[in-house]
Design a protein around this motif. Sequence first.
Motif, PDB file in Angstrom:
ATOM      1  N   ASP A  17       0.831  -1.207   0.000  1.00  0.00           N
ATOM      2  CA  ASP A  17       0.000   0.000   0.000  1.00  0.00           C
ATOM      3  C   ASP A  17       0.867   1.260   0.000  1.00  0.00           C
ATOM      4  O   ASP A  17       0.513   2.256  -0.625  1.00  0.00           O
ATOM      5  N   VAL A  18       1.969   1.204   0.729  1.00  0.00           N
ATOM      6  CA  VAL A  18       2.902   2.333   0.759  1.00  0.00           C
ATOM      7  C   VAL A  18       3.849   2.266  -0.443  1.00  0.00           C
ATOM      8  O   VAL A  18       4.020   3.246  -1.178  1.00  0.00           O
ATOM      9  N   MET A  19       4.413   1.104  -0.689  1.00  0.00           N
ATOM     10  CA  MET A  19       5.451   0.983  -1.717  1.00  0.00           C
ATOM     11  C   MET A  19       4.920   1.180  -3.136  1.00  0.00           C
ATOM     12  O   MET A  19       5.677   1.475  -4.057  1.00  0.00           O
ATOM     13  N   LYS A  20       3.609   1.031  -3.297  1.00  0.00           N
ATOM     14  CA  LYS A  20       3.066   1.259  -4.643  1.00  0.00           C
ATOM     15  C   LYS A  20       3.198   2.729  -5.049  1.00  0.00           C
ATOM     16  O   LYS A  20       3.140   3.049  -6.237  1.00  0.00           O
ATOM     17  N   GLN A  21       3.429   3.603  -4.072  1.00  0.00           N
ATOM     18  CA  GLN A  21       3.668   5.022  -4.412  1.00  0.00           C
ATOM     19  C   GLN A  21       4.980   5.173  -5.182  1.00  0.00           C
ATOM     20  O   GLN A  21       5.089   6.018  -6.075  1.00  0.00           O
ATOM     21  N   ALA A  22       5.960   4.362  -4.845  1.00  0.00           N
ATOM     22  CA  ALA A  22       7.231   4.390  -5.594  1.00  0.00           C
ATOM     23  C   ALA A  22       7.000   3.855  -6.996  1.00  0.00           C
ATOM     24  O   ALA A  22       7.463   4.447  -7.987  1.00  0.00           O
ATOM     25  N   ALA A  23       6.265   2.746  -7.074  1.00  0.00           N
ATOM     26  CA  ALA A  23       5.978   2.140  -8.379  1.00  0.00           C
ATOM     27  C   ALA A  23       5.193   3.101  -9.263  1.00  0.00           C
ATOM     28  O   ALA A  23       5.459   3.216 -10.469  1.00  0.00           O
ATOM     29  N   GLN A  24       4.263   3.825  -8.654  1.00  0.00           N
ATOM     30  CA  GLN A  24       3.429   4.752  -9.433  1.00  0.00           C
ATOM     31  C   GLN A  24       4.271   5.863 -10.064  1.00  0.00           C
ATOM     32  O   GLN A  24       4.067   6.231 -11.226  1.00  0.00           O
ATOM     33  N   GLN A  25       5.221   6.381  -9.295  1.00  0.00           N
ATOM     34  CA  GLN A  25       6.088   7.441  -9.847  1.00  0.00           C
ATOM     35  C   GLN A  25       6.888   6.910 -11.028  1.00  0.00           C
ATOM     36  O   GLN A  25       7.005   7.572 -12.068  1.00  0.00           O
ATOM     37  N   LEU A  26       7.429   5.707 -10.857  1.00  0.00           N
ATOM     38  CA  LEU A  26       8.229   5.126 -11.942  1.00  0.00           C
ATOM     39  C   LEU A  26       7.351   4.908 -13.174  1.00  0.00           C
ATOM     40  O   LEU A  26       7.752   5.228 -14.302  1.00  0.00           O
ATOM     41  N   LYS A  27       6.156   4.390 -12.944  1.00  0.00           N
ATOM     42  CA  LYS A  27       5.229   4.153 -14.055  1.00  0.00           C
ATOM     43  C   LYS A  27       4.891   5.471 -14.760  1.00  0.00           C
ATOM     44  O   LYS A  27       4.890   5.549 -15.993  1.00  0.00           O
ATOM     45  N   ASP A  28       4.617   6.503 -13.976  1.00  0.00           N
ATOM     46  CA  ASP A  28       4.259   7.801 -14.554  1.00  0.00           C
ATOM     47  C   ASP A  28       5.379   8.356 -15.443  1.00  0.00           C
ATOM     48  O   ASP A  28       5.109   9.064 -16.408  1.00  0.00           O
ATOM     49  N   PHE A  29       6.615   8.053 -15.075  1.00  0.00           N
ATOM     50  CA  PHE A  29       7.755   8.542 -15.870  1.00  0.00           C
ATOM     51  C   PHE A  29       8.201   7.526 -16.928  1.00  0.00           C
ATOM     52  O   PHE A  29       9.196   7.736 -17.608  1.00  0.00           O
ATOM     53  N   GLY A  30       7.478   6.431 -17.032  1.00  0.00           N
ATOM     54  CA  GLY A  30       7.820   5.426 -18.048  1.00  0.00           C
ATOM     55  C   GLY A  30       9.089   4.659 -17.752  1.00  0.00           C
ATOM     56  O   GLY A  30       9.779   4.204 -18.670  1.00  0.00           O
ATOM     57  N   VAL A  31       9.407   4.526 -16.469  1.00  0.00           N
ATOM     58  CA  VAL A  31      10.606   3.779 -16.061  1.00  0.00           C
ATOM     59  C   VAL A  31      10.198   2.350 -15.688  1.00  0.00           C
ATOM     60  O   VAL A  31       9.333   2.156 -14.816  1.00  0.00           O
ATOM     61  N   SER A  32      10.808   1.374 -16.310  1.00  0.00           N
ATOM     62  CA  SER A  32      10.446  -0.019 -16.030  1.00  0.00           C
ATOM     63  C   SER A  32      10.960  -0.442 -14.646  1.00  0.00           C
ATOM     64  O   SER A  32      12.034  -0.017 -14.216  1.00  0.00           O
TER      65      SER A  32
END
Length: 163
Positions: A17-32
Amino acid sequence: MSKPLVSIVMGSANDWDVMKQAAQQLKDFGVSYDARVISAHRSPDLLFDYIKDVSAQGVSCFIAGAGGAAHLAGVIAGKTTLPVLGVPMPSKHLQGLDSLLSIVQMPKGIPVATFAIGDAGAANAGLFAVAMLAINDAGLAQRLQAFRKKQAEAVKATTLPDL
Ligand code: RP5
């Protein structure tokens, strides 16, 4: 997703729930990225194998989220020379202060870059990974500049309610 540039590891599915915030930022910037649950104390062998495998795939850094005694980031840092970004999980009894102090107090020689407790720390760890990758990626650097500009414009456009 293509070969991961960033590895996100967390000690428990309850951290997602917390760590998905990191994943979301990476996804938003198109970083795999590759995100998974691996515990340093419940599954140490799996962790060591994973660090080796994902490093061979070419990840640039690890983002590790853990709570309580929170040794995950430090253990990863002990097994790789890639940058390790630690995110302290909010914990039930000490609200994440335990996680923060554990992650931030790495002894000299094996650094872990430590972020804020919880959502802000996870999101910022994602943004920090983007910033590191942007050093060698002009397109990514431009997207990061645009992101910052948008934030600044939002502040500029903010008005306060009348009394
Ligand atoms: C750590 O212990 C995890 O990172 C988690 O934050 C904490 C508690 O784990 P659970 O009992 O919620 O699985 O390994």
